[in-house]
Design a protein around this motif. Structure first.
Motif, short mmCIF file in Angstrom:
data_model
loop_
_atom_site.label_atom_id
_atom_site.label_comp_id
_atom_site.label_asym_id
_atom_site.label_seq_id
_atom_site.Cartn_x
_atom_site.Cartn_y
_atom_site.Cartn_z
N MET A 1 -74.87 -55.43 -21.55
CA MET A 1 -73.66 -56.24 -21.72
C MET A 1 -72.45 -55.34 -21.81
SD MET A 1 -72.75 -58.93 -24.75
CE MET A 1 -74.23 -59.86 -24.43
N SER A 2 -71.45 -55.58 -20.97
CA SER A 2 -70.30 -54.69 -20.93
C SER A 2 -69.26 -55.03 -21.99
CB SER A 2 -69.65 -54.74 -19.55
OG SER A 2 -69.33 -56.08 -19.21
N ILE A 3 -69.36 -56.20 -22.59
CA ILE A 3 -68.52 -56.54 -23.74
C ILE A 3 -69.43 -56.51 -24.97
CG2 ILE A 3 -67.06 -58.27 -24.86
CD1 ILE A 3 -66.32 -59.32 -22.11
N PRO A 4 -69.25 -55.55 -25.87
CA PRO A 4 -70.15 -55.47 -27.03
C PRO A 4 -69.97 -56.65 -27.96
CG PRO A 4 -68.34 -53.92 -27.25
CD PRO A 4 -68.22 -54.50 -25.87
N THR A 5 -71.03 -57.02 -28.63
CA THR A 5 -70.98 -58.12 -29.58
C THR A 5 -71.84 -57.78 -30.79
OG1 THR A 5 -71.21 -60.53 -29.83
CG2 THR A 5 -72.89 -59.41 -28.50
N GLU A 6 -71.34 -58.06 -31.98
CA GLU A 6 -72.01 -57.73 -33.22
C GLU A 6 -71.74 -58.80 -34.27
OE1 GLU A 6 -70.64 -53.96 -34.63
OE2 GLU A 6 -71.07 -52.90 -32.75
N SER A 7 -72.67 -58.95 -35.20
CA SER A 7 -72.43 -59.79 -36.36
C SER A 7 -71.61 -59.03 -37.40
CB SER A 7 -73.75 -60.24 -36.98
OG SER A 7 -74.43 -61.13 -36.12
N ILE A 8 -71.09 -59.76 -38.37
CA ILE A 8 -70.32 -59.13 -39.44
C ILE A 8 -71.25 -58.59 -40.53
CG2 ILE A 8 -68.75 -59.59 -41.37
CD1 ILE A 8 -67.38 -59.05 -38.70
N GLY A 9 -72.14 -59.41 -41.03
CA GLY A 9 -72.97 -58.90 -42.13
C GLY A 9 -74.02 -59.88 -42.59
N SER A 10 -73.69 -60.68 -43.59
CA SER A 10 -74.69 -61.43 -44.33
C SER A 10 -75.25 -62.63 -43.56
CB SER A 10 -74.11 -61.92 -45.66
OG SER A 10 -72.95 -62.71 -45.43
N VAL B 1 -61.24 -53.77 -30.68
CA VAL B 1 -61.10 -54.94 -31.53
C VAL B 1 -62.20 -55.94 -31.22
CG1 VAL B 1 -59.64 -56.90 -32.15
CG2 VAL B 1 -58.60 -54.67 -31.76
N PHE B 2 -63.01 -56.23 -32.22
CA PHE B 2 -64.03 -57.28 -32.12
C PHE B 2 -63.40 -58.56 -32.65
CE2 PHE B 2 -66.47 -53.45 -31.99
CZ PHE B 2 -67.66 -53.73 -31.34
N VAL B 3 -63.09 -59.51 -31.76
CA VAL B 3 -62.43 -60.74 -32.18
C VAL B 3 -63.48 -61.76 -32.62
CG1 VAL B 3 -60.41 -60.39 -30.71
CG2 VAL B 3 -62.37 -61.64 -29.81
N GLY B 4 -63.18 -62.45 -33.70
CA GLY B 4 -64.08 -63.50 -34.18
C GLY B 4 -64.09 -64.68 -33.24
N LEU C 1 -62.33 -54.41 -26.04
CA LEU C 1 -62.60 -55.74 -26.58
C LEU C 1 -64.08 -55.92 -26.92
CD1 LEU C 1 -61.56 -58.67 -27.09
CD2 LEU C 1 -62.02 -59.14 -24.66
N GLY C 2 -64.34 -56.60 -28.02
CA GLY C 2 -65.69 -56.99 -28.40
C GLY C 2 -65.64 -58.36 -29.05
N SER C 3 -66.80 -58.93 -29.35
CA SER C 3 -66.85 -60.23 -30.01
C SER C 3 -67.68 -60.13 -31.27
CB SER C 3 -67.42 -61.30 -29.08
OG SER C 3 -68.80 -61.08 -28.84
#
Length: 354
Positions: free
Chosen positions: A1-10, A278-281, A312-314
Motif C-alpha cells: 500500500m503506497s499510502i500508509p495506514t495505522e491505528s492510534i492505540g487502544s 501527516v496521518f489524517v484521522g 500523507l497517511g491515514s
C-alpha cells in the motif's frame, strides 16, 4: 500500500479480561491467572488486527490501565488526588500526584513491544505518553527537597528511555500521545502552557537522531473517553502551527470528527515540513456507526488536495478505549472500523494512481 495506514492505540479489552481484573482486585484471582488473561487478550488482539489486513499492528494497549498512567504502575510515591480533567458530558478523570522524589517509571513501554512480538512478525507500533502529560503529576505546592526543575530533568530522561526501549525492541513506529495539546489552550488561552508543552517534548525528541525521529510520531486529538471529549471546542488554528515545530517525523491528527476539515487541512498545508508525514484521522471513534470504505476513501482524497501524497497517511481519530474501563465502543465494532480504514485507504491509493 503506497499510502500508509495505522491505528492510534487502544482497543476495547475483552469482557473476560475486564472480569478477571475485577476478580483480581477483589482478591479472588491469582496474579498468575491474571497474567494468563492478559496474554490471551494480547494474542487475540494481534490475531484480529492481522485479520483486518492492517500493515502495521499493535497490542491494543491491553495491559495498560490507561494510556496516560501506565508508567506509574507499582510506584510507592504516587497518591490519587491530582489534576482533574472534565469531559463535555460531565464525567471526569483524575490524574495521580507525585508525593515524593525522585521520579522514575514503574514500567517502560518496551516491555509491551517485547510481549507483543511473541505473537506476530508484522511491524508493531507502540504508543507512549508524553512528558508534558506526566508533568501534570508534580504538585503545584512543590515537594520539599525535590524541585520541579529536577523533576522535569528526571521526567525527560525517563520519557527518552521509554521511547528508546520501544525502538530497541524493534517497534516500527513509536507514537507519543499529546491529547492534552488542545486542552492546554483551553486551560490557558495565553498559550504559555502550550509553549511549555512544545519545549518540554522537544527536549525529549532532541535525544534522538533525525533517522530515529522518522520512526517517532505525535498524536493530537480533543481527548476521547466514554464517547466524550475534553477540548473539541478549541480551534485547531490555535495549536497547529506549533504542532509542526515538534521534532518528530509523523503527526497523527484527529480529523474525521472535525467540523471544518478543509479549514484544518489548509493550515496543515501551510505549516507541514518536508520531512514530516501527516496521518489524517478518517475513522470517528466516538461514532458507533462503522464507516463505509468509500467514505474513508473520500476523506483521504480530500486531504490529498492539501497534503502531498508522499507525506500523507491515514489513521483513526483516537484510541477506541484509552482507559481500561471505557466500554463505550464494542470490540467487534473497533475492528470493523479498522478494516474499513484499511480498505478505504487502498481505494484512495488506487484513485490517486499511487
Amino acid at each position: 500500500m503506497s499510502i500508509p495506514t495505522e491505528s492510534i492505540g487502544s482497543i476495547p479489552r475483552p469482557p473476560q479480561l475486564l472480569d478477571a481484573l475485577r476478580e483480581f482486585r477483589a482478591g479472588h484471582l491469582s496474579r498468575e491467572r491474571l497474567d494468563a488473561c492478559y496474554d490471551e487478550a494480547i494474542r487475540d488482539t494481534i490475531q484480529r488486527f492481522e485479520a483486518t489486513g492492517s500493515p502495521v499492528i499493535s497490542d491494543g494497549e491491553q495491559t495498560k490501565s490507561s494510556f496516560a498512567t501506565y508508567p506509574l504502575q507499582g510506584l510507592s510515591n504516587i497518591v490519587q488526588d491530582g489534576v482533574v480533567i472534565t469531559f463535555a458530558d460531565g464525567h471526569t478523570r483524575q490524574m495521580p500526584k507525585l508525593s515524593a522524589g525522585p521520579f522514575q517509571y514503574g514500567i517502560h513501554a518496551g516491555a509491551y513491544v517485547q510481549a507483543a512480538k511473541r505473537y506476530t512478525t508484522r511491524p508493531l507500533k507502540q504508543a507512549v505518553i508524553s512528558a508534558f502529560a506526566l508533568s501534570l503529576i508534580y504538585p503545584q505546592e512543590g515537594i520539599a527537597g525535590y524541585s520541579r526543575e529536577t523533576f522535569l530533568d528526571d521526567l525527560v530522561m525517563e520519557t527518552v528511555a521509554d521511547i528508546r526501549g520501544c525502538l530497541e525492541q524493534g517497534a516500527h513506529h513509536v507514537q507519543i500521545d499529546f491529547t492534552e495539546r488542545r486542552l492546554s489552550v483551553k486551560l490557558d488561552p495565553s498559550k504559555q502552557l502550550l509553549r511549555q508543552f512544545i519545549d518540554l517534548n522537544n527536549r525529549v525528541l532532541e535525544h534522538f537522531t533525525p533517522e530515529q525521529r522518522q520512526h517517532i510520531g505525535v498524536h493530537t486529538c480533543p481527548g476521547g473517553d466514554h464517547d466524550s471529549t475534553h477540548s473539541a471546542e478549541v480551534d485547531y488554528a490555535d495549536l497547529l502551527p506549533s504542532l509542526f515545530q515538534l521534532k518528530a517525523g509523523n503527526i497523527y491528527m484527529q480529523m474525521a470528527s472535525e467540523k471544518n476539515p478543509e479549514h484544518v487541512l489548509a493550515i496543515i498545508k501551510e505549516h507541514i515540513r518536508p520531512n514530516q508525514r501527516v496521518f489524517v484521522g478518517v475513522i470517528d471513534v466516538l461514532n458507533p456507526e462503522v464507516e463505509e470504505p468509500e467514505l474513508v476513501r473520500d476523506r483521504i482524497l480530500r486531504a490529498a488536495e492539501y497534503i502531498p501524497v508522499g507525506q500523507l497517511g491515514s489513521t483513526d481519530d483516537c484510541g477506541f478505549s484509552p482507559f481500561e474501563d471505557d466500554t463505550s465502543t464494542g470490540r467487534d465494532t473497533a475492528f470493523a472500523k479498522i478494516r474499513a480504514r484499511v480498505i478505504g485507504t487502498e481505494l484512495a491509493a488506487k484513485a490517486l494512481n499511487c
